[in-house]
Design a protein around this motif. Structure first.
Motif, PDB file in Angstrom:
ATOM      1  N   UNK A 253       0.908  -1.217   0.028  1.00 53.60           N
ATOM      2  CA  UNK A 253      -0.087   0.024   0.071  1.00 53.60           C
ATOM      3  C   UNK A 253       0.974   1.246  -0.138  1.00 53.60           C
ATOM      4  N   UNK A 254       0.585   2.290  -0.893  1.00 56.98           N
ATOM      5  CA  UNK A 254       0.997   3.447  -0.720  1.00 56.98           C
ATOM      6  C   UNK A 254       1.146   4.260   0.397  1.00 56.98           C
ATOM      7  N   UNK A 255       2.386   4.662   1.025  1.00 57.70           N
ATOM      8  CA  UNK A 255       2.249   5.350   2.447  1.00 57.70           C
ATOM      9  C   UNK A 255       3.761   5.871   2.455  1.00 57.70           C
ATOM     10  N   UNK A 256       3.565   6.820   3.196  1.00 58.14           N
ATOM     11  CA  UNK A 256       4.840   7.663   3.675  1.00 58.14           C
ATOM     12  C   UNK A 256       5.260   7.191   5.357  1.00 58.14           C
ATOM     13  N   UNK A 257       6.587   6.581   5.218  1.00 54.07           N
ATOM     14  CA  UNK A 257       7.162   6.553   6.400  1.00 54.07           C
ATOM     15  C   UNK A 257       8.079   7.638   6.985  1.00 54.07           C
ATOM     16  N   UNK A 258       7.509   8.006   8.090  1.00 56.22           N
ATOM     17  CA  UNK A 258       8.234   9.350   8.518  1.00 56.22           C
ATOM     18  C   UNK A 258       8.772   9.237  10.118  1.00 56.22           C
ATOM     19  N   UNK A 259       9.987   9.914  10.198  1.00 51.19           N
ATOM     20  CA  UNK A 259      10.723   9.843  11.364  1.00 51.19           C
ATOM     21  C   UNK A 259      11.180  11.350  12.016  1.00 51.19           C
TER      22      UNK A 259
END
Length: 246
Positions: free
Chosen positions: A223-229
Protein backbone atom coordinates in the motif's frame (compact mmCIF):
# COMPACT_ATOMS: atom_id res chain seq x y z
CA UNK A 1 80.26 -7.33 -18.82
CA UNK A 2 81.01 -10.20 -16.47
CA UNK A 3 79.15 -10.19 -13.15
CA UNK A 4 81.34 -11.58 -10.41
CA UNK A 5 80.10 -13.03 -7.16
CA UNK A 6 81.11 -9.85 -5.34
CA UNK A 7 79.18 -7.63 -7.80
CA UNK A 8 76.09 -9.86 -7.57
CA UNK A 9 76.07 -9.65 -3.78
CA UNK A 10 76.43 -5.86 -3.88
CA UNK A 11 73.51 -5.61 -6.31
CA UNK A 12 71.33 -7.77 -4.08
CA UNK A 13 72.14 -5.65 -1.05
CA UNK A 14 71.34 -2.45 -2.97
CA UNK A 15 67.99 -3.85 -4.19
CA UNK A 16 67.01 -4.87 -0.66
CA UNK A 17 67.90 -1.40 0.62
CA UNK A 18 65.70 0.22 -2.05
CA UNK A 19 62.76 -2.01 -1.09
CA UNK A 20 63.13 -1.07 2.59
CA UNK A 21 63.39 2.62 1.71
CA UNK A 22 60.24 2.41 -0.43
CA UNK A 23 58.33 0.71 2.38
CA UNK A 24 59.48 3.29 4.92
CA UNK A 25 58.20 6.18 2.75
CA UNK A 26 54.75 4.65 2.12
CA UNK A 27 51.98 6.79 3.69
CA UNK A 28 50.56 5.59 6.96
CA UNK A 29 46.83 4.96 7.28
CA UNK A 30 45.09 7.72 9.26
CA UNK A 31 44.23 6.83 12.84
CA UNK A 32 41.27 8.30 14.72
CA UNK A 33 42.01 9.74 18.12
CA UNK A 34 39.55 10.17 21.01
CA UNK A 35 36.32 11.74 19.75
CA UNK A 36 37.36 11.40 16.09
CA UNK A 37 36.25 9.30 13.11
CA UNK A 38 38.07 8.32 9.90
CA UNK A 39 35.87 8.74 6.80
CA UNK A 40 35.36 5.48 4.90
CA UNK A 41 34.56 5.11 1.17
CA UNK A 42 30.85 5.76 0.57
CA UNK A 43 30.31 7.62 3.87
CA UNK A 44 27.97 10.61 3.95
CA UNK A 45 27.86 13.29 6.61
CA UNK A 46 24.42 12.10 7.75
CA UNK A 47 25.56 8.49 8.18
CA UNK A 48 28.56 9.60 10.24
CA UNK A 49 26.37 11.91 12.33
CA UNK A 50 23.78 9.18 12.86
CA UNK A 51 26.42 6.74 14.15
CA UNK A 52 27.79 9.40 16.51
CA UNK A 53 24.33 10.49 17.70
CA UNK A 54 24.94 14.04 16.49
CA UNK A 55 23.48 16.30 13.81
CA UNK A 56 25.27 16.82 10.46
CA UNK A 57 25.25 20.57 11.11
CA UNK A 58 27.16 20.16 14.39
CA UNK A 59 29.84 17.95 12.84
CA UNK A 60 30.21 20.31 9.86
CA UNK A 61 30.67 23.25 12.25
CA UNK A 62 33.16 21.47 14.54
CA UNK A 63 35.33 20.56 11.51
CA UNK A 64 34.94 23.85 9.57
CA UNK A 65 33.63 21.96 6.53
CA UNK A 66 33.13 24.45 3.71
CA UNK A 67 31.26 21.87 1.62
CA UNK A 68 29.86 19.03 3.81
CA UNK A 69 28.85 17.15 0.64
CA UNK A 70 32.50 16.57 -0.30
CA UNK A 71 34.08 14.11 2.11
CA UNK A 72 37.27 12.21 1.25
CA UNK A 73 38.07 8.68 2.36
CA UNK A 74 40.73 8.83 5.06
CA UNK A 75 39.64 12.28 6.25
CA UNK A 76 39.62 12.54 10.06
CA UNK A 77 36.55 14.27 11.55
CA UNK A 78 35.77 15.38 15.09
CA UNK A 79 32.43 13.85 16.18
CA UNK A 80 32.21 15.32 19.70
CA UNK A 81 32.09 19.00 20.73
CA UNK A 82 35.48 20.67 21.14
CA UNK A 83 36.43 20.24 24.79
CA UNK A 84 33.65 17.68 25.29
CA UNK A 85 33.74 13.98 26.04
CA UNK A 86 36.48 12.19 24.17
CA UNK A 87 38.73 15.22 23.80
CA UNK A 88 42.32 14.81 24.84
CA UNK A 89 43.57 16.51 27.99
CA UNK A 90 47.20 17.38 28.82
CA UNK A 91 48.88 14.76 30.96
CA UNK A 92 49.27 15.61 34.65
CA UNK A 93 52.60 16.98 35.76
CA UNK A 94 55.03 14.40 37.13
CA UNK A 95 56.83 16.87 39.37
CA UNK A 96 56.49 16.11 43.08
CA UNK A 97 55.28 19.02 45.21
CA UNK A 98 57.59 20.17 47.95
CA UNK A 99 56.70 18.82 51.38
CA UNK A 100 56.07 21.39 54.10
CA UNK A 101 58.42 21.34 57.09
CA UNK A 102 55.53 20.62 59.46
CA UNK A 103 52.85 18.72 57.61
CA UNK A 104 49.35 19.68 58.55
CA UNK A 105 46.49 17.24 58.80
CA UNK A 106 45.72 16.18 55.27
CA UNK A 107 42.21 16.87 54.09
CA UNK A 108 40.37 14.14 52.31
CA UNK A 109 40.04 14.98 48.63
CA UNK A 110 36.50 15.56 47.58
CA UNK A 111 35.37 13.52 44.60
CA UNK A 112 34.55 15.67 41.57
CA UNK A 113 30.91 16.29 40.96
CA UNK A 114 29.65 14.28 38.03
CA UNK A 115 28.04 16.44 35.40
CA UNK A 116 24.45 15.62 34.65
CA UNK A 117 24.19 13.39 31.56
CA UNK A 118 22.62 14.95 28.51
CA UNK A 119 19.11 13.63 27.88
CA UNK A 120 18.67 11.23 24.99
CA UNK A 121 15.56 13.16 24.02
CA UNK A 122 14.08 16.41 25.33
CA UNK A 123 10.74 16.45 27.12
CA UNK A 124 8.06 15.92 24.50
CA UNK A 125 6.29 19.14 23.59
CA UNK A 126 4.30 20.09 20.53
CA UNK A 127 6.04 22.48 18.15
CA UNK A 128 3.98 25.35 16.80
CA UNK A 129 6.47 25.78 13.95
CA UNK A 130 6.03 22.18 12.72
CA UNK A 131 3.19 20.55 10.82
CA UNK A 132 2.39 17.07 9.48
CA UNK A 133 4.21 16.09 6.27
CA UNK A 134 1.11 14.49 4.71
CA UNK A 135 -2.65 14.74 5.21
CA UNK A 136 -3.34 10.98 5.35
CA UNK A 137 -4.16 8.98 8.50
CA UNK A 138 -1.53 7.35 10.70
CA UNK A 139 -1.73 3.64 9.86
CA UNK A 140 1.26 2.42 11.92
CA UNK A 141 2.61 4.00 15.10
CA UNK A 142 5.95 4.48 16.82
CA UNK A 143 7.28 1.96 19.36
CA UNK A 144 11.00 2.84 19.41
CA UNK A 145 12.19 -0.66 18.45
CA UNK A 146 10.68 -2.25 15.35
CA UNK A 147 9.14 1.08 14.28
CA UNK A 148 11.30 4.20 14.59
CA UNK A 149 8.57 6.47 13.23
CA UNK A 150 5.00 6.46 11.90
CA UNK A 151 3.46 5.33 8.62
CA UNK A 152 1.02 7.77 7.03
CA UNK A 153 -1.47 6.40 4.52
CA UNK A 154 -2.15 8.00 1.16
CA UNK A 155 -2.23 7.50 -2.59
CA UNK A 156 0.59 7.35 -5.11
CA UNK A 157 1.59 10.89 -5.99
CA UNK A 158 0.25 12.58 -2.85
CA UNK A 159 2.55 15.49 -1.87
CA UNK A 160 5.03 15.16 0.98
CA UNK A 161 5.99 18.46 2.65
CA UNK A 162 8.73 19.51 5.07
CA UNK A 163 7.40 19.70 8.63
CA UNK A 164 9.37 22.90 9.24
CA UNK A 165 12.11 25.18 8.01
CA UNK A 166 15.54 23.61 7.62
CA UNK A 167 18.27 22.42 5.28
CA UNK A 168 18.11 19.25 3.19
CA UNK A 169 20.87 17.00 4.58
CA UNK A 170 20.40 13.87 2.44
CA UNK A 171 18.63 12.87 -0.77
CA UNK A 172 19.35 9.31 -1.86
CA UNK A 173 17.75 6.01 -2.78
CA UNK A 174 18.03 3.01 -0.44
CA UNK A 175 16.96 -0.56 -1.14
CA UNK A 176 13.67 -1.28 0.63
CA UNK A 177 13.09 2.39 1.45
CA UNK A 178 12.71 3.97 -1.98
CA UNK A 179 13.87 7.57 -2.24
CA UNK A 180 14.83 9.16 1.08
CA UNK A 181 14.93 12.84 2.10
CA UNK A 182 16.35 14.07 5.41
CA UNK A 183 15.98 17.66 6.64
CA UNK A 184 18.14 19.19 9.38
CA UNK A 185 16.03 21.62 11.44
CA UNK A 186 18.81 22.75 13.78
CA UNK A 187 18.94 22.20 17.52
CA UNK A 188 19.94 18.54 16.87
CA UNK A 189 16.52 17.79 15.30
CA UNK A 190 16.16 16.03 11.95
CA UNK A 191 13.10 14.79 10.04
CA UNK A 192 13.29 11.74 7.76
CA UNK A 193 10.91 10.92 4.90
CA UNK A 194 11.10 7.53 3.13
CA UNK A 195 9.15 5.55 0.52
CA UNK A 196 9.14 8.53 -1.83
CA UNK A 197 9.16 9.21 -5.54
CA UNK A 198 9.65 12.34 -7.66
CA UNK A 199 11.97 14.09 -5.20
CA UNK A 200 11.94 17.84 -5.87
CA UNK A 201 14.73 19.12 -3.60
CA UNK A 202 18.50 18.80 -3.59
CA UNK A 203 21.04 18.18 -0.87
CA UNK A 204 22.08 21.44 0.78
CA UNK A 205 18.88 23.28 -0.23
CA UNK A 206 17.06 25.45 2.31
CA UNK A 207 13.35 24.62 2.65
CA UNK A 208 10.39 26.24 4.38
CA UNK A 209 7.59 24.75 6.45
CA UNK A 210 5.06 23.13 4.14
CA UNK A 211 7.37 23.17 1.10
CA UNK A 212 6.90 20.13 -1.14
CA UNK A 213 9.80 17.69 -0.94
CA UNK A 214 8.53 14.74 -2.99
CA UNK A 215 5.53 12.46 -3.59
CA UNK A 216 4.34 9.33 -1.80
CA UNK A 217 5.60 6.18 -3.51
CA UNK A 218 5.41 2.42 -3.07
CA UNK A 219 8.89 0.94 -2.97
CA UNK A 220 7.97 -2.58 -1.83
CA UNK A 221 4.80 -3.07 -3.87
CA UNK A 222 2.47 -2.75 -0.86
CA UNK A 223 0.00 0.00 0.00
CA UNK A 224 1.20 3.50 -0.84
CA UNK A 225 2.31 5.22 2.33
CA UNK A 226 4.85 7.62 3.78
CA UNK A 227 7.23 6.42 6.49
CA UNK A 228 8.19 9.44 8.60
CA UNK A 229 10.62 9.85 11.51
CA UNK A 230 11.89 12.59 13.80
CA UNK A 231 15.38 12.21 15.28
CA UNK A 232 16.95 14.12 18.16
CA UNK A 233 20.74 13.75 18.34
CA UNK A 234 20.37 10.67 16.16
CA UNK A 235 17.79 9.02 18.42
CA UNK A 236 14.26 8.33 17.18
CA UNK A 237 11.40 10.04 19.05
CA UNK A 238 7.64 9.70 18.65
CA UNK A 239 6.54 12.23 15.99
CA UNK A 240 3.03 12.40 17.47
CA UNK A 241 4.46 14.00 20.62
CA UNK A 242 5.87 16.95 18.63
CA UNK A 243 3.41 17.52 15.79
CA UNK A 244 -0.11 18.99 16.11
CA UNK A 245 -2.78 16.60 17.37
CA UNK A 246 -4.23 14.53 14.52
Amino acid sequence: MVVTGRNWRAGAVLAAALVVAACSTSPKAPVAGPGEYVVQPGDTLYRIASRAGRSPGDIARWNNLQDPDKLEAGQVLRVVPPGGAGSSEPPPSRERPERPERPERAERPRPPRASAPEPVAPPASRRSDWTWPSQGPVIAGFNGTSSKGVDIGGSLGDPVASIGAGKVAVTETLRGYGSVVMVDHGGSYMSIYTNLRAVQVKQGQQVKQGQKLAEIGSSDGTRARLHFEIRYRGNAVDPRQYLPAK
